[in-house]
Design a protein around this motif. Structure first.
Motif, PDB file in Angstrom:
ATOM      1  N   ASN A  47       0.829  -1.206   0.000  1.00  0.00           N
ATOM      2  CA  ASN A  47       0.000   0.000   0.000  1.00  0.00           C
ATOM      3  C   ASN A  47       0.866   1.260   0.000  1.00  0.00           C
ATOM      4  O   ASN A  47       0.599   2.215  -0.742  1.00  0.00           O
ATOM      5  CB  ASN A  47      -0.919  -0.025   1.226  1.00  0.00           C
ATOM      6  N   ARG A  48       1.927   1.272   0.813  1.00  0.00           N
ATOM      7  CA  ARG A  48       2.824   2.435   0.851  1.00  0.00           C
ATOM      8  C   ARG A  48       3.606   2.590  -0.447  1.00  0.00           C
ATOM      9  O   ARG A  48       3.814   3.712  -0.927  1.00  0.00           O
ATOM     10  CB  ARG A  48       3.809   2.294   2.030  1.00  0.00           C
ATOM     11  N   ALA A  49       4.033   1.469  -1.044  1.00  0.00           N
ATOM     12  CA  ALA A  49       4.767   1.552  -2.306  1.00  0.00           C
ATOM     13  C   ALA A  49       3.882   2.107  -3.419  1.00  0.00           C
ATOM     14  O   ALA A  49       4.342   2.911  -4.245  1.00  0.00           O
ATOM     15  CB  ALA A  49       5.300   0.169  -2.688  1.00  0.00           C
ATOM     16  N   VAL A  50       2.618   1.708  -3.429  1.00  0.00           N
ATOM     17  CA  VAL A  50       1.700   2.221  -4.455  1.00  0.00           C
ATOM     18  C   VAL A  50       1.400   3.700  -4.202  1.00  0.00           C
ATOM     19  O   VAL A  50       1.219   4.477  -5.151  1.00  0.00           O
ATOM     20  CB  VAL A  50       0.412   1.373  -4.488  1.00  0.00           C
ATOM     21  N   LYS A  51       1.356   4.109  -2.940  1.00  0.00           N
ATOM     22  CA  LYS A  51       1.193   5.536  -2.637  1.00  0.00           C
ATOM     23  C   LYS A  51       2.342   6.341  -3.220  1.00  0.00           C
ATOM     24  O   LYS A  51       2.138   7.453  -3.745  1.00  0.00           O
ATOM     25  CB  LYS A  51       1.113   5.754  -1.124  1.00  0.00           C
ATOM     26  N   ASN A  52       3.552   5.803  -3.133  1.00  0.00           N
ATOM     27  CA  ASN A  52       4.695   6.490  -3.729  1.00  0.00           C
ATOM     28  C   ASN A  52       4.522   6.619  -5.240  1.00  0.00           C
ATOM     29  O   ASN A  52       4.842   7.662  -5.826  1.00  0.00           O
ATOM     30  CB  ASN A  52       5.986   5.733  -3.418  1.00  0.00           C
ATOM     31  N   LEU A  53       4.032   5.567  -5.870  1.00  0.00           N
ATOM     32  CA  LEU A  53       3.808   5.640  -7.323  1.00  0.00           C
ATOM     33  C   LEU A  53       2.762   6.696  -7.660  1.00  0.00           C
ATOM     34  O   LEU A  53       2.865   7.386  -8.687  1.00  0.00           O
ATOM     35  CB  LEU A  53       3.359   4.269  -7.846  1.00  0.00           C
ATOM     36  N   ASP A  54       1.763   6.836  -6.803  1.00  0.00           N
ATOM     37  CA  ASP A  54       0.748   7.860  -7.031  1.00  0.00           C
ATOM     38  C   ASP A  54       1.367   9.249  -6.926  1.00  0.00           C
ATOM     39  O   ASP A  54       1.077  10.134  -7.737  1.00  0.00           O
ATOM     40  CB  ASP A  54      -0.374   7.690  -6.005  1.00  0.00           C
ATOM     41  N   ARG A  55       2.238   9.454  -5.939  1.00  0.00           N
ATOM     42  CA  ARG A  55       2.894  10.759  -5.792  1.00  0.00           C
ATOM     43  C   ARG A  55       3.875  11.031  -6.928  1.00  0.00           C
ATOM     44  O   ARG A  55       4.137  12.184  -7.269  1.00  0.00           O
ATOM     45  CB  ARG A  55       3.619  10.808  -4.446  1.00  0.00           C
ATOM     46  N   LEU A  56       4.414   9.951  -7.506  1.00  0.00           N
ATOM     47  CA  LEU A  56       5.333  10.091  -8.634  1.00  0.00           C
ATOM     48  C   LEU A  56       4.609  10.120  -9.976  1.00  0.00           C
ATOM     49  O   LEU A  56       5.245  10.119 -11.030  1.00  0.00           O
ATOM     50  CB  LEU A  56       6.340   8.939  -8.631  1.00  0.00           C
ATOM     51  N   GLN A  57       3.271  10.119  -9.937  1.00  0.00           N
ATOM     52  CA  GLN A  57       2.445  10.152 -11.139  1.00  0.00           C
ATOM     53  C   GLN A  57       2.740   8.965 -12.056  1.00  0.00           C
ATOM     54  O   GLN A  57       2.791   9.085 -13.279  1.00  0.00           O
ATOM     55  CB  GLN A  57       2.640  11.481 -11.880  1.00  0.00           C
ATOM     56  N   ARG A  58       2.895   7.791 -11.445  1.00  0.00           N
ATOM     57  CA  ARG A  58       3.118   6.575 -12.222  1.00  0.00           C
ATOM     58  C   ARG A  58       1.859   5.708 -12.299  1.00  0.00           C
ATOM     59  O   ARG A  58       1.941   4.568 -12.756  1.00  0.00           O
ATOM     60  CB  ARG A  58       4.253   5.765 -11.586  1.00  0.00           C
ATOM     61  N   LEU A  59       0.717   6.227 -11.828  1.00  0.00           N
ATOM     62  CA  LEU A  59      -0.513   5.437 -11.828  1.00  0.00           C
ATOM     63  C   LEU A  59      -1.557   5.931 -12.815  1.00  0.00           C
ATOM     64  O   LEU A  59      -2.661   5.387 -12.854  1.00  0.00           O
ATOM     65  CB  LEU A  59      -1.139   5.416 -10.414  1.00  0.00           C
ATOM     66  N   TRP A  60      -1.247   6.970 -13.598  1.00  0.00           N
ATOM     67  CA  TRP A  60      -2.257   7.446 -14.547  1.00  0.00           C
ATOM     68  C   TRP A  60      -2.463   6.380 -15.621  1.00  0.00           C
ATOM     69  O   TRP A  60      -1.573   5.645 -15.992  1.00  0.00           O
ATOM     70  CB  TRP A  60      -1.848   8.789 -15.144  1.00  0.00           C
ATOM     71  N   GLN A  61      -3.717   6.264 -16.113  1.00  0.00           N
ATOM     72  CA  GLN A  61      -4.154   5.221 -17.038  1.00  0.00           C
ATOM     73  C   GLN A  61      -3.980   3.832 -16.420  1.00  0.00           C
ATOM     74  O   GLN A  61      -3.715   2.861 -17.111  1.00  0.00           O
ATOM     75  CB  GLN A  61      -3.396   5.299 -18.366  1.00  0.00           C
ATOM     76  N   SER A  62      -4.143   3.736 -15.108  1.00  0.00           N
ATOM     77  CA  SER A  62      -3.988   2.451 -14.418  1.00  0.00           C
ATOM     78  C   SER A  62      -5.143   2.244 -13.456  1.00  0.00           C
ATOM     79  O   SER A  62      -5.684   3.195 -12.894  1.00  0.00           O
ATOM     80  CB  SER A  62      -2.660   2.416 -13.653  1.00  0.00           C
ATOM     81  N   THR A  63      -5.532   0.987 -13.278  1.00  0.00           N
ATOM     82  CA  THR A  63      -6.559   0.652 -12.283  1.00  0.00           C
ATOM     83  C   THR A  63      -5.948   0.432 -10.898  1.00  0.00           C
ATOM     84  O   THR A  63      -6.684   0.283  -9.922  1.00  0.00           O
ATOM     85  CB  THR A  63      -7.305  -0.626 -12.696  1.00  0.00           C
ATOM     86  N   LEU A  64      -4.625   0.411 -10.806  1.00  0.00           N
ATOM     87  CA  LEU A  64      -3.960   0.221  -9.519  1.00  0.00           C
ATOM     88  C   LEU A  64      -4.062   1.485  -8.681  1.00  0.00           C
ATOM     89  O   LEU A  64      -3.911   2.597  -9.185  1.00  0.00           O
ATOM     90  CB  LEU A  64      -2.486  -0.138  -9.739  1.00  0.00           C
ATOM     91  N   SER A  65      -4.322   1.308  -7.393  1.00  0.00           N
ATOM     92  CA  SER A  65      -4.411   2.420  -6.453  1.00  0.00           C
ATOM     93  C   SER A  65      -3.998   1.905  -5.077  1.00  0.00           C
ATOM     94  O   SER A  65      -3.958   0.692  -4.851  1.00  0.00           O
ATOM     95  CB  SER A  65      -5.845   2.972  -6.396  1.00  0.00           C
ATOM     96  N   PRO A  66      -3.684   2.802  -4.138  1.00  0.00           N
ATOM     97  CA  PRO A  66      -3.327   2.330  -2.790  1.00  0.00           C
ATOM     98  C   PRO A  66      -4.418   1.492  -2.146  1.00  0.00           C
ATOM     99  O   PRO A  66      -4.127   0.502  -1.464  1.00  0.00           O
ATOM    100  CB  PRO A  66      -3.084   3.634  -2.027  1.00  0.00           C
ATOM    101  N   GLY A  67      -5.673   1.876  -2.347  1.00  0.00           N
ATOM    102  CA  GLY A  67      -6.767   1.090  -1.777  1.00  0.00           C
ATOM    103  C   GLY A  67      -6.890  -0.276  -2.420  1.00  0.00           C
ATOM    104  O   GLY A  67      -7.134  -1.283  -1.737  1.00  0.00           O
ATOM    105  N   TRP A  68      -6.712  -0.320  -3.735  1.00  0.00           N
ATOM    106  CA  TRP A  68      -6.822  -1.598  -4.431  1.00  0.00           C
ATOM    107  C   TRP A  68      -5.672  -2.521  -4.059  1.00  0.00           C
ATOM    108  O   TRP A  68      -5.823  -3.751  -4.059  1.00  0.00           O
ATOM    109  CB  TRP A  68      -6.851  -1.373  -5.933  1.00  0.00           C
ATOM    110  N   ALA A  69      -4.514  -1.972  -3.710  1.00  0.00           N
ATOM    111  CA  ALA A  69      -3.385  -2.802  -3.292  1.00  0.00           C
ATOM    112  C   ALA A  69      -3.725  -3.610  -2.040  1.00  0.00           C
ATOM    113  O   ALA A  69      -3.153  -4.678  -1.813  1.00  0.00           O
ATOM    114  CB  ALA A  69      -2.160  -1.928  -3.028  1.00  0.00           C
ATOM    115  N   VAL A  70      -4.648  -3.106  -1.219  1.00  0.00           N
ATOM    116  CA  VAL A  70      -5.107  -3.840  -0.034  1.00  0.00           C
ATOM    117  C   VAL A  70      -6.281  -4.745  -0.389  1.00  0.00           C
ATOM    118  O   VAL A  70      -6.308  -5.929  -0.036  1.00  0.00           O
ATOM    119  CB  VAL A  70      -5.508  -2.862   1.086  1.00  0.00           C
TER     120      VAL A  70
END
Length: 296
Positions: free
Chosen positions: A88-111
């Motif tokens: 969850n924390r690693a995916v949060k970092n990707l969100d802050r780095l703007q690496r999740l656009w056009q993706s269904t992955l999210s911090p909540g979905w990681a859990v």
């Protein structure tokens, strides 16, 4: 659509260290348990062939099995929870780095990927694999293009999940069985062999998990270093390219969605309940198989 968060990405070094420690310890105890179970299996096969042995030696073999199985079971659930929290924390970092656009992955979905029944058979692997690929430091940082670019896949998440699933499926298929039920000696030997295989797979799975946790952590540290090295004005300009004008999405009333009860029960059954028989045979199997009159 991902929007720039108020905080910069963080390495979460303490969480990574704790996760790595638990996974490595689980792998070590699993290996030691397999070696002890091998000795126990040899003694059971010797008894099944009509041999006579020392009951005190059988007692020592059983105690070694129990000594390594107990910490293995004790670490199973904390390790699994730590992996979920860490991801969850690693995916949060990707969100802050703007690496999740056009993706269904999210911090909540990681859990949620670990908790939703049926979906959780494949979703955790997909989430970890995408996190690995999106954390590739060789990809351009904060560049908004027409198509999302990901790095190459890794075999580590696949090894982790393929070795992890058989143990969970076996325990769920044997839900409700009495682990203390008496078995004939040939049945004990058969479950002994199965238990050795399942624990060996658990040890390999824990090692693979430690490897991809360390790999993603190292990759994200490089990304975080590049983030801080980028001039603030340039970083803000690039972050602005990921934000489209328009009203923000309405907040969901009532707070976050509750965790599915069925998924939580499946998680507890698969990880928390120390059903020794679902790993193989009870730790005192050799003592139980020994003739009562010969226990001296």
């Amino acid at each position: 659509l991902s929007s720039p968060g108020p905080d910069p990405p963080k390495p979460y070094s303490w969480l990574t260290g704790l996760t790595l420690f638990c996974c490595a310890a689980q792998a070590a105890f699993g290996l030691l348990a397999v070696l002890a179970l091998r000795d126990q299996a040899s003694l059971l096969e010797f008894l099944n062939a009509g041999g006579e042995g020392d009951f005190l030696e059988a007692d020592r073999v059983d105690q070694r099995v129990e000594m390594w199985l107990r910490p293995l079971f004790a670490l199973s659930f904390p390790s699994f929870v730590l992996i979920i929290v860490w991801l969850n924390r690693a995916v949060k970092n990707l969100d802050r780095l703007q690496r999740l656009w056009q993706s269904t992955l999210s911090p909540g979905w990681a859990v949620a990927a670990f908790l939703i029944p049926v979906v959780s058979l494949v979703a955790p692997y997909i989430a970890v694999q995408e996190t690995w690929r999106a954390s590739d430091p060789r990809l351009p940082l904060l560049e908004h293009g027409p198509k999302r670019i990901l790095g190459p896949r890794s075999v580590l998440p696949l090894v982790w999940w393929v070795c992890f699933l058989p143990r969970v499926l076996w325990r769920l298929l044997h839900f409700g069985e009495d682990p203390q039920a008496e078995l004939e000696l040939p049945e004990l030997i058969q479950e002994q062999r199965l238990g050795m295989v399942l624990i060996a797979l658990a040890a390999v799975s824990a090692l693979a998990a430690a490897a991809w946790v360390f790999g993603i952590h190292r990759r994200q540290r490089e990304l975080i270093g590049a983030w801080h090295a980028m001039p603030a004005e340039q970083r803000e300009q690039r972050l602005a390219a990921f934000v489209f004008p328009g009203p923000p999405p309405p907040a969901t009333p009532g707070g976050p969605a509750p965790i599915p009860v069925a998924g939580l029960l499946a998680l507890v059954e698969a990880q928390l309940l120390p059903d020794l028989r679902c790993y193989g045979i009870p730790g005192a199997a050799t003592r139980a198989a020994w003739p009562t009159g010969a226990r001296q």
